[in-house]
Every structure is written in structure tokens, then in C-alpha cells.
Design a protein around this motif. Structure first.
Motif, PDB file in Angstrom:
ATOM      1  N   SER A  30       0.815  -1.215   0.000  1.00  0.00           N
ATOM      2  CA  SER A  30       0.000   0.000   0.000  1.00  0.00           C
ATOM      3  C   SER A  30       0.851   1.268   0.000  1.00  0.00           C
ATOM      4  O   SER A  30       0.497   2.260  -0.640  1.00  0.00           O
ATOM      5  CB  SER A  30      -0.958  -0.010   1.195  1.00  0.00           C
ATOM      6  OG  SER A  30      -0.238  -0.137   2.399  1.00  0.00           O
ATOM      7  N   THR A  31       2.005   1.238   0.685  1.00  0.00           N
ATOM      8  CA  THR A  31       2.866   2.433   0.705  1.00  0.00           C
ATOM      9  C   THR A  31       3.528   2.600  -0.662  1.00  0.00           C
ATOM     10  O   THR A  31       3.620   3.722  -1.184  1.00  0.00           O
ATOM     11  CB  THR A  31       3.921   2.317   1.826  1.00  0.00           C
ATOM     12  OG1 THR A  31       3.298   1.780   3.000  1.00  0.00           O
ATOM     13  CG2 THR A  31       4.511   3.675   2.166  1.00  0.00           C
ATOM     14  N   ALA A  32       3.972   1.488  -1.251  1.00  0.00           N
ATOM     15  CA  ALA A  32       4.545   1.543  -2.607  1.00  0.00           C
ATOM     16  C   ALA A  32       3.486   2.053  -3.598  1.00  0.00           C
ATOM     17  O   ALA A  32       3.814   2.775  -4.538  1.00  0.00           O
ATOM     18  CB  ALA A  32       5.068   0.174  -3.021  1.00  0.00           C
ATOM     19  N   ALA A  83       7.879  -1.539   4.102  1.00  0.00           N
ATOM     20  CA  ALA A  83       8.375  -2.604   4.987  1.00  0.00           C
ATOM     21  C   ALA A  83       7.293  -2.931   6.008  1.00  0.00           C
ATOM     22  O   ALA A  83       6.395  -2.115   6.259  1.00  0.00           O
ATOM     23  CB  ALA A  83       9.641  -2.155   5.699  1.00  0.00           C
ATOM     24  N   ASP A  84       7.399  -4.106   6.585  1.00  0.00           N
ATOM     25  CA  ASP A  84       6.467  -4.501   7.651  1.00  0.00           C
ATOM     26  C   ASP A  84       6.996  -4.089   9.022  1.00  0.00           C
ATOM     27  O   ASP A  84       6.218  -3.781   9.920  1.00  0.00           O
ATOM     28  CB  ASP A  84       6.228  -6.006   7.587  1.00  0.00           C
ATOM     29  CG  ASP A  84       5.668  -6.396   6.230  1.00  0.00           C
ATOM     30  OD1 ASP A  84       4.653  -5.797   5.841  1.00  0.00           O
ATOM     31  OD2 ASP A  84       6.264  -7.242   5.554  1.00  0.00           O
ATOM     32  N   ALA A  96       4.957  -9.229   3.699  1.00  0.00           N
ATOM     33  CA  ALA A  96       3.532  -9.445   3.983  1.00  0.00           C
ATOM     34  C   ALA A  96       2.747  -9.601   2.683  1.00  0.00           C
ATOM     35  O   ALA A  96       1.769 -10.341   2.621  1.00  0.00           O
ATOM     36  CB  ALA A  96       2.967  -8.294   4.802  1.00  0.00           C
ATOM     37  N   GLY A  97       3.213  -8.909   1.640  1.00  0.00           N
ATOM     38  CA  GLY A  97       2.533  -9.010   0.343  1.00  0.00           C
ATOM     39  C   GLY A  97       2.999 -10.217  -0.467  1.00  0.00           C
ATOM     40  O   GLY A  97       2.502 -10.457  -1.563  1.00  0.00           O
ATOM     41  N   GLY A  98       3.991 -10.937   0.052  1.00  0.00           N
ATOM     42  CA  GLY A  98       4.465 -12.153  -0.616  1.00  0.00           C
ATOM     43  C   GLY A  98       5.425 -11.893  -1.771  1.00  0.00           C
ATOM     44  O   GLY A  98       5.766 -12.809  -2.511  1.00  0.00           O
ATOM     45  N   ALA A  99       5.870 -10.635  -1.921  1.00  0.00           N
ATOM     46  CA  ALA A  99       6.729 -10.304  -3.072  1.00  0.00           C
ATOM     47  C   ALA A  99       8.207 -10.246  -2.676  1.00  0.00           C
ATOM     48  O   ALA A  99       9.020  -9.671  -3.387  1.00  0.00           O
ATOM     49  CB  ALA A  99       6.287  -8.968  -3.661  1.00  0.00           C
ATOM     50  N   LEU A 100       8.558 -10.873  -1.538  1.00  0.00           N
ATOM     51  CA  LEU A 100       9.886 -10.668  -0.953  1.00  0.00           C
ATOM     52  C   LEU A 100      11.052 -11.056  -1.846  1.00  0.00           C
ATOM     53  O   LEU A 100      12.096 -10.407  -1.823  1.00  0.00           O
ATOM     54  CB  LEU A 100       9.988 -11.359   0.408  1.00  0.00           C
ATOM     55  CG  LEU A 100       9.806 -12.859   0.501  1.00  0.00           C
ATOM     56  CD1 LEU A 100      10.358 -13.349   1.832  1.00  0.00           C
ATOM     57  CD2 LEU A 100       8.350 -13.250   0.412  1.00  0.00           C
ATOM     58  N   GLU A 103      11.531  -8.448  -4.437  1.00  0.00           N
ATOM     59  CA  GLU A 103      11.939  -7.235  -3.714  1.00  0.00           C
ATOM     60  C   GLU A 103      13.417  -7.313  -3.353  1.00  0.00           C
ATOM     61  O   GLU A 103      14.158  -6.343  -3.482  1.00  0.00           O
ATOM     62  CB  GLU A 103      11.087  -7.070  -2.447  1.00  0.00           C
ATOM     63  CG  GLU A 103       9.649  -6.687  -2.784  1.00  0.00           C
ATOM     64  CD  GLU A 103       8.710  -6.709  -1.598  1.00  0.00           C
ATOM     65  OE1 GLU A 103       9.067  -7.256  -0.547  1.00  0.00           O
ATOM     66  OE2 GLU A 103       7.597  -6.181  -1.740  1.00  0.00           O
TER      67      GLU A 103
HETATM   68  C1  5RP Z   1       5.375  -6.752   0.294  1.00  0.00           C
HETATM   69  C2  5RP Z   1       6.135  -5.945   1.270  1.00  0.00           C
HETATM   70  C3  5RP Z   1       5.620  -4.603   1.625  1.00  0.00           C
HETATM   71  O1  5RP Z   1       6.600  -3.661   1.384  1.00  0.00           O
HETATM   72  C4  5RP Z   1       5.250  -4.591   3.072  1.00  0.00           C
HETATM   73  O2  5RP Z   1       4.333  -5.646   3.320  1.00  0.00           O
HETATM   74  C5  5RP Z   1       4.633  -3.264   3.494  1.00  0.00           C
HETATM   75  O3  5RP Z   1       3.357  -3.154   2.972  1.00  0.00           O
HETATM   76  P1  5RP Z   1       2.453  -1.885   3.237  1.00  0.00           P
HETATM   77  O4  5RP Z   1       3.127  -0.728   2.562  1.00  0.00           O
HETATM   78  O5  5RP Z   1       1.134  -2.238   2.602  1.00  0.00           O
HETATM   79  O6  5RP Z   1       2.329  -1.697   4.722  1.00  0.00           O
HETATM   80  O7  5RP Z   1       7.164  -6.339   1.765  1.00  0.00           O
HETATM   81  O8  5RP Z   1       5.932  -8.021   0.101  1.00  0.00           O
END
Ligand code: 5RP
Length: 218
Positions: A30-32, A83-84, A96-100, A103
């Protein structure tokens, strides 16, 4: 200011790091997404972007920003992602988004990693947030047993498949006293594609949205 507003001002502050003619790395979440929206307002300035997920690639294209493959661009000047959890040492938990995995690849290929987040992501010690691992499916049980040996509680992220066709195991209760050491250790387990600790290559700058301003940690 709401948490979403804090994400937005952190994302907008990252525009300062974008230079004319750059191809930049863009993260996921969401921040991205706020960053992608901000980037769209200056899209004439950049030559394109490398996305860390299919979702972000689609969003970038939707804004008319050219999406390129990392194998064609070579190394990038800048990567912007959320980041989480983040510490003042700029060590992160992500995924958290599963794209680690993508990334971590794009972060590794980038000269500067600017992490953007609302202030709730700042912690003294990583590990309150479950640590995501991207794992090759056949290694699921073996990796889970290794995590139990390390003191963690692994849980399969049900119904989720990564962009690379793998599973995610979220690990709770790990003692992350030394993030660099733990990242190295988990990296050595066969079947683990990526651990969501970004400590060996952490962020270079952390932009934290607060009540009325963006705090910059370097
Ligand atoms: C996805 C990520 C995100 O950067 C992380 O989950 C932060 O997400 P958000 O900006 O929605 O809080 O690592 O894999």
C-alpha cells in the motif's frame, strides 16, 4: 494524520531521490502504491521502472509508466519500497505481500534503497511481525521443522502462491537478536528461496511518515 496519510507523505518524500532519466525500482504494497501514484505526477522525468511484483507492474502501466525487465536494465540507481517492520539500524522485515524474493533481487541490484513507511513500522527489535519465507513447495515440512528448531512457530500462508510459483511460510516468535546472522542462517536452508529479513542488504534511507512530518533515518 491517519496511518494512510503517513504512508502517503513518506511516499511523496521519496520523489526527492528520483533523478532525470532514471530507471528506478518500485516495490509492492500500500505504501509503494502511494509512491507509484506520486511517481505518475513526474513520469516525464524517468525512463521507466522495474517492478518487484506483477501487481505493481500492472499499476505502473496503468499510470503510463514503462515497465522494464531487470535483466535488460542492469543495476538501478534507486529502489523505493515499504516494509512490515524497520529498526533504526535500517534492518527490515518484508514480505507481507508475498513479493519478498523479487523485492530482494531489485534491492540488491540498486545503488540506493529508500524505504517508505508510516511510523508504526519502526521497532526497537524485529520479530513482533511474523517473518515470511518464500519456500519451494516440496521443502515445506522440512523448512517448517528447521524453523521449530530455531524456536519459531511456522504457519503456511493458506491459499497463497507467489509470483514465482512457491509457497510462503510465516514464522512467529523467532528471537531476532542478530538479524544479519539469522538471515545468513536461514539463507543456508535448502528449499528456502528467500527470507524476509533485509539486514545483510538493509535500507540506505528510511522515510517515516509521522503526525505532521517525515522523519529521515540514514
Ligand atoms: C510486500 C512488502 C511490503 O513492502 C510490506 O508488506 C509493506 O506493505 P504496506 O506498505 O502495505 O504496509 O514487503 O511483500
Amino acid at each position: 494524520m491517519t496511518i494512510d496519510d503517513q504512508k502517503k507523505i513518506a511516499a511523496e518524500a521519496a520523489l526527492e531521490y528520483v533523478q532525470n532519466g532514471d530507471v528506478i525500482g518500485v516495490g509492492t504494497g500500500s505504501t509503494a502504491n502511494y509512491f507509484i501514484a506520486a511517481l505518475a505526477t513526474v513520469k516525464g522525468k524517468i525512463d521507466g521502472a522495474v517492478a518487484s511484483s506483477e501487481a505493481s507492474a500492472e499499476r505502473l502501466r496503468g499510470h503510463g509508466i514503462a515497465v522494464m525487465a531487470l535483466s535488460q536494465t542492469g543495476d538501478l540507481p534507486l529502489y523505493v519500497d515499504g516494509a512490515d517492520e524497520a529498526t533504526r539500524h535500517l534492518h527490515l522485515i518484508k514480505g507481507a505481500g508475498g513479493a519478498l524474493t523479487r523485492e530482494k533481487i531489485v534491492a540488491q541490484a540498486s545503488e540506493k534503497f529508500v524505504c517508505i513507511a508510516d511510523h508504526s513500522k519502526l521497532v526497537d527489535r524485529l520479530g513482533e511481525f511474523p517473518l515470511p519465507l518464500e519456500v519451494i513447495p516440496m521443502a515445506q515440512s522440512m523448512v517448517a521443522r528447521r524453523m521449530v528448531k530455531l524456536g519459531g512457530q511456522p504457519q503456511l500462508r493458506a491459499g497463497f502462491t507467489t509470483d514465482n510459483g512457491n509457497i510462503i511460510i510465516d514464522v512467529r516468535n523467532l528471537d531476532i537478536e542478530n538479524p544479519v546472522e539469522l538471515e545468513r542462517r536461514i539463507n543456508q536452508i535448502p528449499g528456502v528461496v528467500t527470507v524476509g529479513l533485509f539486514a545483510i542488504r538493509g535500507a540506505d534511507v528510511l522515510l517515516l511518515g509521522r503526525e505532521s512530518e517525515v522523519e529521515v533515518l540514514k
